[in-house]
Design an enzyme around this catalytic site. Sequence first.
Site, PDB file in Angstrom:
ATOM      1  N   HIS A  97      -3.509  48.749  18.735  1.00  0.00           N
ATOM      2  CA  HIS A  97      -4.351  49.752  19.363  1.00  0.00           C
ATOM      3  C   HIS A  97      -3.554  51.065  19.359  1.00  0.00           C
ATOM      4  O   HIS A  97      -2.332  51.055  19.471  1.00  0.00           O
ATOM      5  CB  HIS A  97      -4.627  49.301  20.802  1.00  0.00           C
ATOM      6  CG  HIS A  97      -5.632  50.127  21.543  1.00  0.00           C
ATOM      7  ND1 HIS A  97      -5.330  51.343  22.100  1.00  0.00           N
ATOM      8  CD2 HIS A  97      -6.935  49.895  21.845  1.00  0.00           C
ATOM      9  CE1 HIS A  97      -6.400  51.830  22.715  1.00  0.00           C
ATOM     10  NE2 HIS A  97      -7.393  50.974  22.566  1.00  0.00           N
ATOM     11  N   ASP A 146       1.707  44.081  24.300  1.00  0.00           N
ATOM     12  CA  ASP A 146       0.493  44.683  24.842  1.00  0.00           C
ATOM     13  C   ASP A 146      -0.520  43.559  25.034  1.00  0.00           C
ATOM     14  O   ASP A 146      -1.091  43.054  24.068  1.00  0.00           O
ATOM     15  CB  ASP A 146      -0.003  45.738  23.848  1.00  0.00           C
ATOM     16  CG  ASP A 146      -1.408  46.246  24.173  1.00  0.00           C
ATOM     17  OD1 ASP A 146      -2.021  45.772  25.151  1.00  0.00           O
ATOM     18  OD2 ASP A 146      -1.885  47.117  23.431  1.00  0.00           O
ATOM     19  N   GLN A 205      -5.732  42.536  25.665  1.00  0.00           N
ATOM     20  CA  GLN A 205      -6.814  41.675  25.177  1.00  0.00           C
ATOM     21  C   GLN A 205      -6.510  40.197  25.337  1.00  0.00           C
ATOM     22  O   GLN A 205      -7.376  39.357  25.051  1.00  0.00           O
ATOM     23  CB  GLN A 205      -7.098  41.974  23.694  1.00  0.00           C
ATOM     24  CG  GLN A 205      -7.663  43.359  23.458  1.00  0.00           C
ATOM     25  CD  GLN A 205      -9.010  43.567  24.121  1.00  0.00           C
ATOM     26  OE1 GLN A 205      -9.783  42.635  24.318  1.00  0.00           O
ATOM     27  NE2 GLN A 205      -9.290  44.811  24.488  1.00  0.00           N
ATOM     28  N   LYS A 228      -9.857  45.175  32.209  1.00  0.00           N
ATOM     29  CA  LYS A 228     -10.147  44.194  31.156  1.00  0.00           C
ATOM     30  C   LYS A 228     -10.331  42.797  31.743  1.00  0.00           C
ATOM     31  O   LYS A 228     -10.789  41.888  31.052  1.00  0.00           O
ATOM     32  CB  LYS A 228      -8.989  44.142  30.144  1.00  0.00           C
ATOM     33  CG  LYS A 228      -8.609  45.468  29.508  1.00  0.00           C
ATOM     34  CD  LYS A 228      -9.495  45.834  28.349  1.00  0.00           C
ATOM     35  CE  LYS A 228      -8.948  47.054  27.614  1.00  0.00           C
ATOM     36  NZ  LYS A 228      -9.931  47.642  26.700  1.00  0.00           N
ATOM     37  N   CYS A 234     -10.257  52.123  18.282  1.00  0.00           N
ATOM     38  CA  CYS A 234      -8.909  52.681  18.491  1.00  0.00           C
ATOM     39  C   CYS A 234      -7.869  51.989  17.617  1.00  0.00           C
ATOM     40  O   CYS A 234      -6.701  51.841  18.017  1.00  0.00           O
ATOM     41  CB  CYS A 234      -8.489  52.613  19.961  1.00  0.00           C
ATOM     42  SG  CYS A 234      -9.447  53.717  21.001  1.00  0.00           S
TER      43      CYS A 234
HETATM   44  C1  LIG Z   1      -4.983  45.933  22.724  1.00  0.00           C
HETATM   45  C2  LIG Z   1      -5.201  47.091  23.614  1.00  0.00           C
HETATM   46  N1  LIG Z   1      -4.165  47.863  23.947  1.00  0.00           N
HETATM   47  C3  LIG Z   1      -4.294  48.922  24.779  1.00  0.00           C
HETATM   48  C4  LIG Z   1      -5.506  49.271  25.307  1.00  0.00           C
HETATM   49  C5  LIG Z   1      -5.603  50.471  26.187  1.00  0.00           C
HETATM   50  O1  LIG Z   1      -5.895  50.103  27.500  1.00  0.00           O
HETATM   51  P1  LIG Z   1      -6.313  51.220  28.550  1.00  0.00           P
HETATM   52  O2  LIG Z   1      -7.342  52.063  27.894  1.00  0.00           O
HETATM   53  O3  LIG Z   1      -6.840  50.439  29.700  1.00  0.00           O
HETATM   54  O4  LIG Z   1      -5.074  51.990  28.888  1.00  0.00           O
HETATM   55  C6  LIG Z   1      -6.620  48.493  24.997  1.00  0.00           C
HETATM   56  C7  LIG Z   1      -7.953  48.810  25.545  1.00  0.00           C
HETATM   57  O5  LIG Z   1      -8.811  49.346  24.905  1.00  0.00           O
HETATM   58  C8  LIG Z   1      -6.468  47.396  24.119  1.00  0.00           C
HETATM   59  O6  LIG Z   1      -7.515  46.650  23.786  1.00  0.00           O
END
Ligand SMILES: Cc1ncc(COP(=O)(O)O)c(C=O)c1O
Lengths: 408, 408, 140, 140
Positions: B125, B202, B205, B228, B366
């Site tokens: 992401h 991270d 998900q 999430k 993203c």
């Molecule tokens: C794998 C992953 N990393 C990071 C994020 C970013 O999370 P947040 O927008 O809650 O900071 C997301 C969410 O879209 C994600 O799916």
Amino acid sequence: MYSTTLHLEKIRADFPILHRKVNGQALIYLDNAATSQTPLSVIDAISDYYKNTNANIHRGVHALSQEATDLFEAARKKIQTHFNATHAHEIILTSGTTHSINLVANGFASLLNEGDELIVSALEHHANIVPWQMLCERTKAKLNVIPMTENGTLDMEAFDAMVNSKTKVVFVNHVSNALGVINPIEHIIKKAHAVGAAVLIDGAQATPHLIPDMQALDVDFYTTSAHKICGPTGIGMLYGKEEWLRKLPPYQGGGEMIDQVTFEKTTYADLPHKFEAGTPNIAGGVGFGAAIAYMNSIGFDAIKAHENDLLHHATKKLSEIEGLRIYGNVPNKVAVISFNVTGLHPYDIGTLLDKMGIAVRTGHHCCQPIMDFYQIPGTVRASFAFYNTHEEVERFVSGLEKAISMLR
Amino acid sequence: MYSTTLHLEKIRADFPILHRKVNGQALIYLDNAATSQTPLSVIDAISDYYKNTNANIHRGVHALSQEATDLFEAARKKIQTHFNATHAHEIILTSGTTHSINLVANGFASLLNEGDELIVSALEHHANIVPWQMLCERTKAKLNVIPMTENGTLDMEAFDAMVNSKTKVVFVNHVSNALGVINPIEHIIKKAHAVGAAVLIDGAQATPHLIPDMQALDVDFYTTSAHKICGPTGIGMLYGKEEWLRKLPPYQGGGEMIDQVTFEKTTYADLPHKFEAGTPNIAGGVGFGAAIAYMNSIGFDAIKAHENDLLHHATKKLSEIEGLRIYGNVPNKVAVISFNVTGLHPYDIGTLLDKMGIAVRTGHHCCQPIMDFYQIPGTVRASFAFYNTHEEVERFVSGLEKAISMLR
Amino acid sequence: MNIVEKQAEIVTEFALFDDWMQRYEYMIELGKSLPLIAPTYKTDDHIIKGCQSKVWVHAELENDKIIFTADSDAIITKGIIAILIRVFSNQHPKDILAADTAFIDEIGLKEHLSPTRANGLVSMIKQLKMYALAYQTQLS
Amino acid sequence: MNIVEKQAEIVTEFALFDDWMQRYEYMIELGKSLPLIAPTYKTDDHIIKGCQSKVWVHAELENDKIIFTADSDAIITKGIIAILIRVFSNQHPKDILAADTAFIDEIGLKEHLSPTRANGLVSMIKQLKMYALAYQTQLS
Ligand SMILES: Cc1ncc(COP(=O)(O)O)c(C=O)c1O
Ligand SMILES: Cc1ncc(COP(=O)(O)O)c(C=O)c1O
């Protein structure tokens, strides 16, 4: 003996927490400078968001995502209107004042050179000191401090002498959280602009009491937290003039704030998204908008009149107590009273008041430099909001007298 | 045809939003990877906080402040227990995954030297790419990318060859948000540790679908966002091993994170406060704790079984559609299906599904590097949660068929 | 008297009071009787972190028993540390380490037991036990 | 026909449909009739930002009127821009600048009017008006 300017019974009905008991006594909440209480309309706006509209915003094609985006952007618009910013994209939604100031201080890292000078005031909250100290460490810029005077105001002659062509940023709070004193920010902004310096005003303690006008002030950055103005925690705003926001590099990297990402090169999105990486506090933003609407439904003129009443009433009563000293007891201040009683520790007074259901804050209020100036470990701070009553002031004063007699 | 593992009717009653209509149709929410829906117990925890306990936390001597602090710290404790961290102070409450990753990347700025190497994966992401790109710009460290393969998995041979004594940090997602593929993080962590590199996972998900065990994984940093996993927006966590959190410098400056402040020198507070500058998202933290409790009341074994059912059912049905390609269709994945239909743009499919009340996400999610790899503008992503039903899968598939026939 | 007996004694004393005012007045009284730390020990390394007021504690071993002295700039804090010292001073390190502190709850000071940072009771108990641990190690 | 008449014509056409499906099917149909942009103009500086799909628009002046051509990689987007072009193409710059776009709402595409970023309708209208402004300045 309710105030004539506000329908207090009706207003207090909007705040469930004001009806609870603490240590068996009806709560008297005089810690509003730390955080304000939350009216039902804000609580409901948040609940309703989760019950009806919750979705991740921007870029979603489905209806929920569009509706949630619209709600969030409508809040931004409300905030823009309230503070009279020129553009909605000059309102960056952050997680609060601390985040906002760190964003700006970090941004200046790439714009400063060794030998550049920054000006802070001696009256600042740690949130408006530490990020700049970190910046100075990174850039070798020099931090100059506007000294304070015994009555809790800034030494403006010293400030005038301090500003020069090397001055790059000046950061001062609009209202001191420890003392309640309103600082002469109009003068500071004009003086700083005369040498081309940017000015950041920390408005966390001003916005609960008055409406700063971004365009009239001609300020470069202005920041506050929603939780200080009847809004939720975890959300705040950074106003920045468009030209400054374009000049500053982004702060956090992530989704939303990018235009194109490849491993070779990443380009950034337009304002305000450039500074809003990741999923924002959407419900918080919606609650922030509802809080602004609520405060305006009461009206800031009425708020100011009532709070001034409370302030003068309390100040008069407290002044009659022997050995009690109010810090920053000047005419130009908001409804905050910071004091000590000779020979007594603020912690002792706060603890006993709490047993009587009266919530005040004690300690350094995140302003250790002010405490060092007065050579005290802290103060007792009673901070009032528009929902406080004259009866509460009476009970606070008699509670204080009782505490003092126990401790002496 | 409700699943046998979960009492779905009862569960769905916990989520008011699942009963609303969108474009005149009953909502089918299949955008759970973007954000999950919020159960009443979480909404109520937030409302109750504002109605009964709201106060600024830490350092307040009055009862409300103590109660609010206790609630917030109890949430931290719940999170610690859930993820099996050794200490509660290893759980930093941030505003979300993006904030968490930026905190860590920023911290490494002072620990890296030119020529040091970082390893990222092609499946990340933007939140796990851009902060590190910024870090590389600041430190002149080199960013190596673990390539992906056609089936959406990481090329682990390439990774093994990439790790060397210059490798300082490896950052990979536990589960890819664009594809749903579960990455072999155990192997990555072991391999990285063998050369003394730190690993950040991270988990945004992964955490909605499984419980990562911090101690068993022996991971250095792990992060997720409450929104999430049925929690509120504006709050997330960064788990960090105590030794690493001590090594990293603070990120933001402000209140709470300091020990002593003078204009000459500031010293920092102990963990976790060192990384929690300013008033935190208190209500958000309380809601996060309630969300963890809610998910556990359902049970992750049951969640997993039901979601796998949905995944297999949907995968089977979709595979029968001519010209439909699923990206990352491997056995080891969570209930996320990312696909395209030959000749059709994901935006068109998403728009028509939305008219039928079906919320899916379309676009690059993203993850532009993944889209570049497949040379596609984006995908349609249907992501399932434990509250989705087989009927919803059926309606989604027939809705998709209808959309395709309209577009062809 | 051993620790348990001293705790019981304090609980009995506090049971006489009807309301928080009397309890706090007595605590303030107790604070005035606190065996004061020698001025030379009133240094930063004797300060207990986590209190809004300053608390200094010193410990010495006499005949295998620990003698605590302390001071604070706040009078209620002084009362609290006085109660703790009355219980723990002049006791064997191992007994101090083994002691529980449920009596705090019984004398109506429960709010001071929360592990948050505004009050220092939890930190004080921790510090007293740290001293005990140090001397215990030294003894064995 | 002037802009208002063309908008009325489109509104009348869409009024024939009972449900969203027919409306979208017609839009897709319209997309297929879009006057396509010349491939040489299908470059990044002709792309309209703010759409999830790509939209390229080109404008040329012919006898003081603007002729728009366009394309998109998504068919619904193509339909939307086709409707806009049908209304605005072959019109005087000043009329384009003066035109309102309430008809979008009347033909049931209201959701596309939200100024959020997923759909590009607002950006498209803005872009068409930008072209009009540029040519208007040139003419006067
Ligand atoms: C794998 C992953 N990393 C990071 C994020 C970013 O999370 P947040 O927008 O809650 O900071 C997301 C969410 O879209 C994600 O799916
Ligand atoms: C003057 C001032 N600045 C900054 C802050 C920090 O605000 P927050 O904790 O909401 O980030 C406060 C709040 O305590 C404040 O009063």
